[in-house]
Design a protein around this motif. Structure first.
Motif, PDB file in Angstrom:
ATOM      1  N   GLU A  98      10.150  27.337  -1.704  1.00  0.00           N
ATOM      2  CA  GLU A  98       9.703  26.044  -1.175  1.00  0.00           C
ATOM      3  C   GLU A  98      10.816  25.008  -1.254  1.00  0.00           C
ATOM      4  O   GLU A  98      11.005  24.220  -0.328  1.00  0.00           O
ATOM      5  N   ALA A  99      11.574  25.017  -2.341  1.00  0.00           N
ATOM      6  CA  ALA A  99      12.688  24.076  -2.494  1.00  0.00           C
ATOM      7  C   ALA A  99      13.755  24.349  -1.436  1.00  0.00           C
ATOM      8  O   ALA A  99      14.304  23.411  -0.844  1.00  0.00           O
ATOM      9  N   TRP A 100      14.039  25.622  -1.192  1.00  0.00           N
ATOM     10  CA  TRP A 100      15.018  25.968  -0.149  1.00  0.00           C
ATOM     11  C   TRP A 100      14.520  25.551   1.222  1.00  0.00           C
ATOM     12  O   TRP A 100      15.280  25.041   2.043  1.00  0.00           O
ATOM     13  N   ALA A 101      13.233  25.768   1.473  1.00  0.00           N
ATOM     14  CA  ALA A 101      12.659  25.380   2.768  1.00  0.00           C
ATOM     15  C   ALA A 101      12.743  23.868   2.961  1.00  0.00           C
ATOM     16  O   ALA A 101      13.096  23.390   4.042  1.00  0.00           O
ATOM     17  N   GLU A 102      12.442  23.118   1.909  1.00  0.00           N
ATOM     18  CA  GLU A 102      12.520  21.658   1.989  1.00  0.00           C
ATOM     19  C   GLU A 102      13.953  21.211   2.267  1.00  0.00           C
ATOM     20  O   GLU A 102      14.194  20.321   3.082  1.00  0.00           O
ATOM     21  N   ARG A 103      14.876  21.844   1.594  1.00  0.00           N
ATOM     22  CA  ARG A 103      16.292  21.503   1.814  1.00  0.00           C
ATOM     23  C   ARG A 103      16.719  21.839   3.243  1.00  0.00           C
ATOM     24  O   ARG A 103      17.475  21.101   3.868  1.00  0.00           O
ATOM     25  N   GLY A 104      16.196  22.942   3.777  1.00  0.00           N
ATOM     26  CA  GLY A 104      16.487  23.302   5.161  1.00  0.00           C
ATOM     27  C   GLY A 104      15.927  22.300   6.145  1.00  0.00           C
ATOM     28  O   GLY A 104      16.596  21.913   7.108  1.00  0.00           O
ATOM     29  N   VAL A 105      14.701  21.844   5.890  1.00  0.00           N
ATOM     30  CA  VAL A 105      14.099  20.820   6.758  1.00  0.00           C
ATOM     31  C   VAL A 105      14.956  19.561   6.736  1.00  0.00           C
ATOM     32  O   VAL A 105      15.241  18.966   7.784  1.00  0.00           O
ATOM     33  N   MET A 106      15.380  19.148   5.537  1.00  0.00           N
ATOM     34  CA  MET A 106      16.221  17.946   5.426  1.00  0.00           C
ATOM     35  C   MET A 106      17.537  18.131   6.173  1.00  0.00           C
ATOM     36  O   MET A 106      18.026  17.215   6.829  1.00  0.00           O
ATOM     37  N   PHE A 107      18.108  19.338   6.114  1.00  0.00           N
ATOM     38  CA  PHE A 107      19.355  19.626   6.824  1.00  0.00           C
ATOM     39  C   PHE A 107      19.168  19.432   8.321  1.00  0.00           C
ATOM     40  O   PHE A 107      19.947  18.749   8.980  1.00  0.00           O
ATOM     41  N   PHE A 108      18.100  20.019   8.872  1.00  0.00           N
ATOM     42  CA  PHE A 108      17.877  19.915  10.309  1.00  0.00           C
ATOM     43  C   PHE A 108      17.522  18.494  10.721  1.00  0.00           C
ATOM     44  O   PHE A 108      17.937  18.036  11.781  1.00  0.00           O
ATOM     45  N   GLU A 109      16.758  17.789   9.896  1.00  0.00           N
ATOM     46  CA  GLU A 109      16.414  16.411  10.224  1.00  0.00           C
ATOM     47  C   GLU A 109      17.649  15.528  10.213  1.00  0.00           C
ATOM     48  O   GLU A 109      17.797  14.666  11.072  1.00  0.00           O
ATOM     49  N   SER A 110      18.552  15.734   9.269  1.00  0.00           N
ATOM     50  CA  SER A 110      19.761  14.905   9.215  1.00  0.00           C
ATOM     51  C   SER A 110      20.649  15.185  10.414  1.00  0.00           C
ATOM     52  O   SER A 110      21.256  14.277  10.964  1.00  0.00           O
ATOM     53  N   ARG A 111      20.692  16.428  10.855  1.00  0.00           N
ATOM     54  CA  ARG A 111      21.481  16.778  12.049  1.00  0.00           C
ATOM     55  C   ARG A 111      20.851  16.181  13.292  1.00  0.00           C
ATOM     56  O   ARG A 111      21.545  15.680  14.155  1.00  0.00           O
TER      57      ARG A 111
END
Length: 108
Positions: free
Chosen positions: A63-76
């Motif tokens: 879940e932490a990795w998924a959240e970090r991935g969402v943040m990565f895509f949102e920042s991009r």
């Protein structure tokens, strides 16, 4: 009388579609590796990290990795999206939407 179905042609079309989808998936995974900067890792390091992630059963880590991935895509997407799209995404986040801006769940 009805025209009989050409099962061979249908099967061939489905196989071609499956090949296209696989090719697109491989291309997108390669783009993801480059976009995240993981292309700077050696092949062995990248493969080892992916194997470790795939073997992880700890839900909290995933879940932490998924959240970090969402943040990565949102920042991009914030850097490239027009202002109106940024406002839409921020409104979705305030409403508690768990889906990514593209409508997916953030994992494949």
């Amino acid at each position: 009388m009805r025209k009989p179905r050409d099962f061979d042609a249908e099967l061939k079309a489905l196989e071609e579609k499956a090949r296209e989808l696989k090719t697109r998936k491989v291309q997108q995974l390669g783009e993801l590796v480059v976009a995240t900067g993981a292309d700077q890792l050696s092949t062995d390091e990248l493969a080892g990290a992916l194997v470790a992630i795939a073997e992880t059963k700890d839900i909290s880590k995933r879940e932490a990795w998924a959240e970090r991935g969402v943040m990565f895509f949102e920042s991009r997407s914030r850097r490239t999206a027009p202002t109106s799209q940024r406002n839409l995404r921020s409104a979705q986040a305030q409403l508690g939407s768990t889906q990514s801006p593209a409508g997916g769940t953030g994992s494949q």
